[in-house]
Design a protein around this motif. Structure first.
Motif, PDB file in Angstrom:
ATOM      1  N   THR A 187       0.851  -1.185   0.000  1.00 58.47           N
ATOM      2  CA  THR A 187       0.000   0.000   0.000  1.00 58.47           C
ATOM      3  C   THR A 187       0.882   1.227   0.000  1.00 58.47           C
ATOM      4  OG1 THR A 187      -0.025  -0.049   2.383  1.00 58.47           O
ATOM      5  CG2 THR A 187      -1.800  -1.186   1.251  1.00 58.47           C
ATOM      6  N   CYS A 188       0.604   2.107  -0.943  1.00 56.69           N
ATOM      7  CA  CYS A 188       1.445   3.302  -1.043  1.00 56.69           C
ATOM      8  C   CYS A 188       0.616   4.562  -0.868  1.00 56.69           C
ATOM      9  CB  CYS A 188       2.146   3.310  -2.387  1.00 56.69           C
ATOM     10  SG  CYS A 188       3.002   1.789  -2.746  1.00 56.69           S
ATOM     11  N   GLY A 189      -0.484   4.446  -0.159  1.00 58.83           N
ATOM     12  CA  GLY A 189      -1.316   5.615   0.068  1.00 58.83           C
ATOM     13  C   GLY A 189      -2.449   5.240   1.021  1.00 58.83           C
ATOM     14  N   GLN A 190      -3.307   6.214   1.299  1.00 57.12           N
ATOM     15  CA  GLN A 190      -4.406   6.006   2.247  1.00 57.12           C
ATOM     16  C   GLN A 190      -5.386   4.962   1.726  1.00 57.12           C
ATOM     17  OE1 GLN A 190      -5.222   7.199   5.385  1.00 57.12           O
ATOM     18  NE2 GLN A 190      -6.927   5.745   5.136  1.00 57.12           N
ATOM     19  N   LYS A 226      -9.869  10.924   2.434  1.00 55.56           N
ATOM     20  CA  LYS A 226      -9.648  10.758   1.001  1.00 55.56           C
ATOM     21  C   LYS A 226      -8.794   9.515   0.744  1.00 55.56           C
ATOM     22  CE  LYS A 226      -8.548  13.402  -3.098  1.00 55.56           C
ATOM     23  NZ  LYS A 226      -7.212  13.274  -3.653  1.00 55.56           N
ATOM     24  N   GLN A 227      -9.342   8.637  -0.088  1.00 54.09           N
ATOM     25  CA  GLN A 227      -8.613   7.411  -0.408  1.00 54.09           C
ATOM     26  C   GLN A 227      -7.670   7.638  -1.581  1.00 54.09           C
ATOM     27  OE1 GLN A 227     -10.773   4.439  -2.477  1.00 54.09           O
ATOM     28  NE2 GLN A 227      -9.045   3.035  -2.466  1.00 54.09           N
ATOM     29  N   SER A 228      -6.514   6.994  -1.530  1.00 53.70           N
ATOM     30  CA  SER A 228      -5.597   7.018  -2.674  1.00 53.70           C
ATOM     31  C   SER A 228      -5.975   5.839  -3.571  1.00 53.70           C
ATOM     32  CB  SER A 228      -4.163   6.901  -2.164  1.00 53.70           C
ATOM     33  OG  SER A 228      -3.285   6.814  -3.229  1.00 53.70           O
ATOM     34  N   LYS A 229      -6.751   6.139  -4.616  1.00 57.26           N
ATOM     35  CA  LYS A 229      -7.418   5.053  -5.336  1.00 57.26           C
ATOM     36  C   LYS A 229      -6.477   4.182  -6.153  1.00 57.26           C
ATOM     37  CE  LYS A 229     -12.070   6.679  -5.327  1.00 57.26           C
ATOM     38  NZ  LYS A 229     -13.053   7.585  -5.848  1.00 57.26           N
TER      39      LYS A 229
END
Lengths: 332, 135
Positions: free
Chosen positions: A67-70, A78-81
């Motif tokens: 995983t490289c983001g939220q 805010k999700q890192s899609k």
């Protein structure tokens, strides 16, 4: 012996075998020009399918996307899609960008020490640059070669040739991709040899494909710009292969057979080596899984029914003895 | 690798394999097995009578573009139009007047191989077809 020398010698010996063979007599031309290419193509396709089915049979017990983001959470976070995909579509976008742009390599960092003796991580983009140059120019070179394998040559291939050959210095015009390929491969090779840490972890199987590809590119450049090859005769041989009318009619320079033989070796080598990363990238669990284990229950595929003995059953077995001993029981 | 085990995500894996096979075998199905032997450039009577070109045929086959490039440089930069080959034969360095004099049909001579090998020489950007040939 140094393992890069070993790889270099292996490639030189292979090239010499083809050159001496093709120049010495006619029958080896049938071997290097027809039998080996067909064999190589068959081994490449069968080997790749076998490898991929092998991977497809390997269960992935856990969700392990890197995983490289939220990740997807509460609606107001805010999700890192792309960097933390929740859906199959997100995974596809992430995979496409990975395949075409090498995003994970773009994050490459290097551990450095500042003057004050503090350790910090710095971005290190050169590997990414080298990889991008190498892979994309290789793709362009490969697609350009379709002019030898198709009749008539499709318009898009001719267009690609024109774009690639827009620099005209002397004749024949220069194809940039060929030189970019050599530059990229040489950079990746030099990087392995020069940086001590990378050299320490490099094996002969890391150097061999690089030398092999450099050899292929150099023989190609040699044929186009220097020793010259009868291009129409070369296409006739290759068209014979892909239309199943194999023939060796033209008398062609031995360099052509070296080129063809090294390509055959590369094809055979791919399914059994690290070069299978071209298929393996799609089977990387850290890239191809959606991070949705908070919403979806994923069951380990090798779970088997476990035999359990519940407390209720235990109490049924020992109720009287427990009452005798004065232990509390749930049911009287 | 172990056999006789379940293949996971069959749909995706087989779709991927089909795409891989379709791409890798492109030249095989694109040509539909139609043989494509090398074209024979047609020699005019004049060319047949001359027997040999500026250089031996093999060298012309592989190196004519470089020869033409050298000729152009010589003519344009040094104003020298005379070329003497190894047999001492003299040639006027001119694509339109010398080359196309013997090989008078661009279509039957030049284009055959150029089209086969997908080569688009920029000679014809300036030099029109041999004027003797009716357009």
């Amino acid at each position: 012996m140094k393992n890069y020398l070993l790889s270099l010698i292996a490639v030189i010996v292979l090239a010499l075998i083809a050159y001496v063979g093709a120049e010495a007599a006619t029958w080896p031309q049938y071997v290097f020009g027809i039998i080996i290419p067909y064999l190589a193509m068959t081994i490449f396709i069968m080997g790749t399918i076998r490898k991929i089915l092998g991977w497809a049979r390997s269960p992935v017990p856990f969700r392990i996307p890197s995983t490289c983001g939220q990740q997807k959470s509460l609606p107001w976070i805010k999700q890192s899609k792309i960097d933390n995909p929740f859906t199959f579509f997100g995974v596809i976008v992430r995979m496409v960008l990975e395949v075409f742009l090498f995003r994970s390599l773009f994050r490459n960092t290097k551990c450095k020490m500042s003057k004050g003796g503090k350790i910090f991580f710095d971005l290190e983009k050169w590997l990414w640059v080298g990889a991008i140059v190498f892979h994309w120019s290789f793709l362009v070179v490969l697609l350009r070669h379709l002019r030898f394998f198709t009749n008539p040559v499709p318009g898009c291939i001719q267009f690609l040739e024109q774009v690639d050959g827009f620099i005209q210095i002397g004749l024949p015009g220069i194809f940039l991709s060929g030189f970019a390929l050599v530059a990229g491969a040489v950079f990746l090779l030099v990087r392995r040899i020069v940086i001590p840490q990378v050299r320490y972890i490099s094996l002969a199987s890391d150097y061999f494909p690089l030398f092999l590809i450099i050899g292929i590119a150099l023989t190609g450049i040699l044929m186009r710009y220097f020793t010259k090859v009868d291009i129409v005769g070369a296409k006739e041989i290759l068209m014979g292969l892909v239309t199943f009318h194999p023939s060796i009619s033209a008398n062609i320079n031995g360099i052509f057979y070296v080129h063809l033989f090294l390509v055959s070796i590369l094809l055979v080598y791919i399914p059994f080596s690290k070069l299978m990363h071209m298929g393996g990238i799609f089977f990387s669990p850290t890239r191809n899984l959606a991070n949705n284990s908070r919403a979806v229950r994923h069951i380990n595929p090798w779970n088997y029914p476990v035999k359990v003995h519940t407390y209720d059953e235990y109490e049924d077995d020992y109720r009287e003895k427990m009452i005798e001993a004065g232990l509390p029981v749930e049911k009287e | 690798m172990s056999n006789n085990k379940k293949i996971y995500d069959k749909g995706i894996v087989f779709t991927g394999l089909v795409i891989f096979l379709a791409l890798i075998t492109f030249p095989f199905w694109y040509n539909r097995g139609i043989a494509a032997p090398a074209p024979e450039p047609e020699l005019t009577e004049k060319a047949k009578a001359a027997k040999e070109c500026v250089l031996p045929a093999d060298e012309m086959k592989t190196g004519h573009m470089q020869l033409l490039n050298d000729w152009r440089n010589d003519v344009v930069r040094n104003a020298d139009r005379m070329y003497v080959n190894e047999h001492g034969k003299e040639f006027n360095m001119s694509l339109s007047n010398e080359c196309l004099d013997c090989h008078s049909s661009k279509e039957d001579f030049c284009d055959r191989c150029h089209n086969y090998a997908s080569v688009k020489p920029y000679c014809w950007d300036c030099h029109i077809d041999n004027p003797k040939e009716k357009m």
